[in-house]
Design an enzyme around this catalytic site. Structure first.
Site, PDB file in Angstrom:
ATOM      1  N   GLU A 286      -5.495  -8.694   0.667  1.00  0.00           N
ATOM      2  CA  GLU A 286      -5.986  -8.549   1.715  1.00  0.00           C
ATOM      3  C   GLU A 286      -7.514  -8.319   1.507  1.00  0.00           C
ATOM      4  O   GLU A 286      -7.931  -7.405   0.508  1.00  0.00           O
ATOM      5  CB  GLU A 286      -5.636  -7.096   2.300  1.00  0.00           C
ATOM      6  CG  GLU A 286      -4.306  -7.427   3.041  1.00  0.00           C
ATOM      7  CD  GLU A 286      -3.748  -6.039   3.923  1.00  0.00           C
ATOM      8  OE1 GLU A 286      -4.844  -5.138   3.940  1.00  0.00           O
ATOM      9  OE2 GLU A 286      -2.509  -5.908   3.836  1.00  0.00           O
TER      10      GLU A 286
ATOM     11  N   GLU B 224       0.953  -1.384   0.100  1.00  0.00           N
ATOM     12  CA  GLU B 224       0.008   0.055   0.013  1.00  0.00           C
ATOM     13  C   GLU B 224       0.916   1.306   0.173  1.00  0.00           C
ATOM     14  O   GLU B 224       0.843   2.108   0.808  1.00  0.00           O
ATOM     15  CB  GLU B 224      -0.948   0.016   1.352  1.00  0.00           C
ATOM     16  CG  GLU B 224      -2.024  -1.215   1.259  1.00  0.00           C
ATOM     17  CD  GLU B 224      -3.102  -1.088   1.996  1.00  0.00           C
ATOM     18  OE1 GLU B 224      -3.108  -0.089   3.052  1.00  0.00           O
ATOM     19  OE2 GLU B 224      -4.141  -1.805   2.044  1.00  0.00           O
TER      20      GLU B 224
HETATM   21  C1  BGP Z   1      -4.524  -1.982   5.313  1.00  0.00           C
HETATM   22  C2  BGP Z   1      -3.296  -2.399   5.666  1.00  0.00           C
HETATM   23  C3  BGP Z   1      -3.318  -3.236   6.649  1.00  0.00           C
HETATM   24  C4  BGP Z   1      -4.339  -3.176   7.817  1.00  0.00           C
HETATM   25  C5  BGP Z   1      -5.646  -3.115   7.033  1.00  0.00           C
HETATM   26  C6  BGP Z   1      -6.975  -2.918   7.966  1.00  0.00           C
HETATM   27  O1  BGP Z   1      -4.739  -0.770   4.692  1.00  0.00           O
HETATM   28  O2  BGP Z   1      -2.455  -2.930   4.751  1.00  0.00           O
HETATM   29  O3  BGP Z   1      -1.899  -3.573   7.475  1.00  0.00           O
HETATM   30  O4  BGP Z   1      -4.334  -2.514   8.722  1.00  0.00           O
HETATM   31  O5  BGP Z   1      -5.746  -2.168   6.048  1.00  0.00           O
HETATM   32  O6  BGP Z   1      -6.989  -1.340   8.201  1.00  0.00           O
HETATM   33  P1  BGP Z   1      -7.344  -0.830   9.603  1.00  0.00           P
HETATM   34  O7  BGP Z   1      -6.200  -1.535  10.311  1.00  0.00           O
HETATM   35  O8  BGP Z   1      -7.148   0.698   9.398  1.00  0.00           O
HETATM   36  O9  BGP Z   1      -8.592  -1.030   9.852  1.00  0.00           O
END
Ligand code: BGP
Length: 479
Positions: free
Chosen positions: A379, A170
């Protein structure tokens, strides 16, 4: 297209789950590890939800065997995790720390022994603090060599065992939150500096992809992009134009560079007019054009909906819903370009993220038509409050509903012709959310800890654990 019968997932489909070092490992100063920018940033009061940090996280560093055993019990085919640069090179560049390499070697071996394919992320935001102090981290071209040295060390050490690699996680998020909204380290507010640092990250990404082809010629590498396909709010041509603007500035600004080696024309002109376009050095564009990824990794959580925004309209938001109080996110945008609005057709989570499985299918198709590369979903998941009930029951039917709708969308996309390599949920165990603490849970496995109380860190299988077990077992036929 509505199908009566959808295609099947490929036989070697990677049913996986993902995590990141800072969010699960803990052991922040063990066995020679150096400090990362997140170790330091979370010490600044007010930066994270209830001052949460990853010092202990869910202690995966010490409990990885227990976690891998749970993955094996579930039947997981792939586990995506990141390597902490600061465990390998504590100061980011000089001395190699063998103890750090050994930890990941053991984890990789444990996964392989259980028939779980390791998917390794090289950079999931935990930059060595020393490099930030020494030359401003991503703002200096010196980082290209340091990042490449660190990656080549890993390619040489693990390239025979690990064939799936993710370069930068990201980049769009760590650059925007790090340099525009100042919510992530180094908490800078300068679009110009963001665009320059981002260009350097592009060159670093391409450099590492070229090295990879040399050291792991039979492997696959790609970046993981936080992909939010954009919809226009209405068929008003001004809204359509705003959506085009947002696609170019928010998505293709990164994706076109990764996959085509060029910046999108409108976006580049726009930044040039503002006097903030990145300085591109000789040879950069040739390198970007050469270093093609083998797949596009996408992290998909939601779509965005945009409307036109007057020249004196709303700007970037510095307020985010990180409490889980629905409706607290603020409207934001770029004056004269677009503004983000709520999509009236979509439900949202308690953190105001739109729930849109069809958007995943739309996105997969757009990427396939534009780049024609295989895609790995690195993800996808639902962050929600989960309740630990009596007798160790966690009934997360909301997560099952969310994931099953998204897997179905994947299946439809495969039927449409998308070359989908796998699907990794975020996440396997509960873990730390960077800005939202421990209460925003994503896992199949509940970890019994609270914001500032680690308790026993006990692992408890949620109902979704058994659901995903069955999805994997049936190769996605039984949702
Ligand atoms: C993405 C990241 C992750 C994770 C996920 C969930 O942006 O790659 O590391 O954190 O989002 O986001 P959040 O933790 O802000 O709910």
């Amino acid at each position: 297209m509505i199908y009566e019968k959808t295609a099947k997932f490929r036989d070697d489909f990677l049913w996986g789950s993902a995590s990141a070092a800072y969010q699960v490992e803990g052991a922040w100063d063990k066995d020679g590890k150096g400090e990362s920018v997140w170790d330091v940033y979370t010490r600044i009061p007010g930066t994270t939800f209830k001052e949460t940090d990853g010092k202990v996280a869910v202690d995966h560093y010490h409990r990885y065997k227990e976690d891998v055993a749970l993955m094996a019990e579930m039947g997981l085919k792939a586990y995506r995790f990141s390597i902490a640069w600061t465990r390998i090179y504590p100061d980011g560049k000089t001395e190699l720390n063998e103890a750090g390499l050994q930890f990941y070697e053991q984890l990789i071996d444990e996964l392989i022994a259980h028939n779980i394919t390791p998917v390794v992320t090289l950079y999931h935001w935990d930059l060595p603090q020393h490099l930030q102090d020494l030359y401003g981290g991503w703002e200096s071209r010196e980082i290209i060599e340091d990042f490449n040295r660190y990656c080549v060390t890993l390619f040489k050490r693990f390239g025979d065992k690990v064939k799936h690699w993710v370069s930068l996680n990201e980049q769009n998020i760590f650059m925007t939150l790090g340099y525009v909204t100042a919510m992530h380290p180094p908490a800078v507010k300068s679009h110009k500096r963001m665009l320059q640092a981002n260009h350097i990250a592009n060159v670093a990404n391409a450099t590492v992809i070229e090295s990879f082809k040399q050291y792991v010629p039979d492997g696959m590498i790609g970046p993981s992009f936080a992909y939010g396909p954009v919809y226009p709010y209405s068929c008003d041509p001004q809204d359509i134009l705003s959506a085009e603007n947002a696609e170019d500035l928010n998505n293709y600004w990164w994706l076109d560079v990764y996959c085509k080696g060029e910046y999108p024309t409108f976006a580049f002109k726009y930044y040039e007019r503002l006097g903030i376009a990145p300085v591109i050095e000789e040879g950069d564009l040739e390198l970007l054009a050469r270093a093609k990824p083998d797949f596009i990794g996408i992290n998909y959580y939601q779509t965005g909906t945009v409307a036109s925004n007057p020249i004196d309209g709303v700007g970037p938001s510095e307020v985010m819903n990180n409490t889980g109080k629905k409706g607290t996110a603020k409207e934001n945008g770029l004056p004269g370009v677009f503004k983000n609005v709520k999509n009236p057709n979509l439900e949202t989570t308690n953190w105001d993220w739109a729930i849109d499985p069809t958007g995943l299918r739309v996105g997969l198709r757009r990427l396939t038509s534009r780049y024609n590369l295989p895609i790995l979903i690195t993800e996808n998941g639902l962050g929600e409050f989960d309740q630990l009930e009596e007798n160790d029951v966690v009934n997360d039917s909301h997560r099952i509903d969310y994931l099953s709708a998204h897997v179905l969308a994947c299946k439809e996309a495969v039927t449409d012709g998308v070359d989908l390599l796998g699907y990794c949920t975020w996440s396997f165990t509960d873990l730390l959310s960077w800005l939202n603490g421990y209460q925003k849970r994503y896992g199949f496995v509940y970890v019994d800890r609270e914001e500032n109380d680690e308790k026993e860190l006990r692992r408890i299988k949620k109902n979704s654990f058994y659901w995903y077990q069955n999805v994997i077992e049936s190769n996605g036929e039984d949702l």
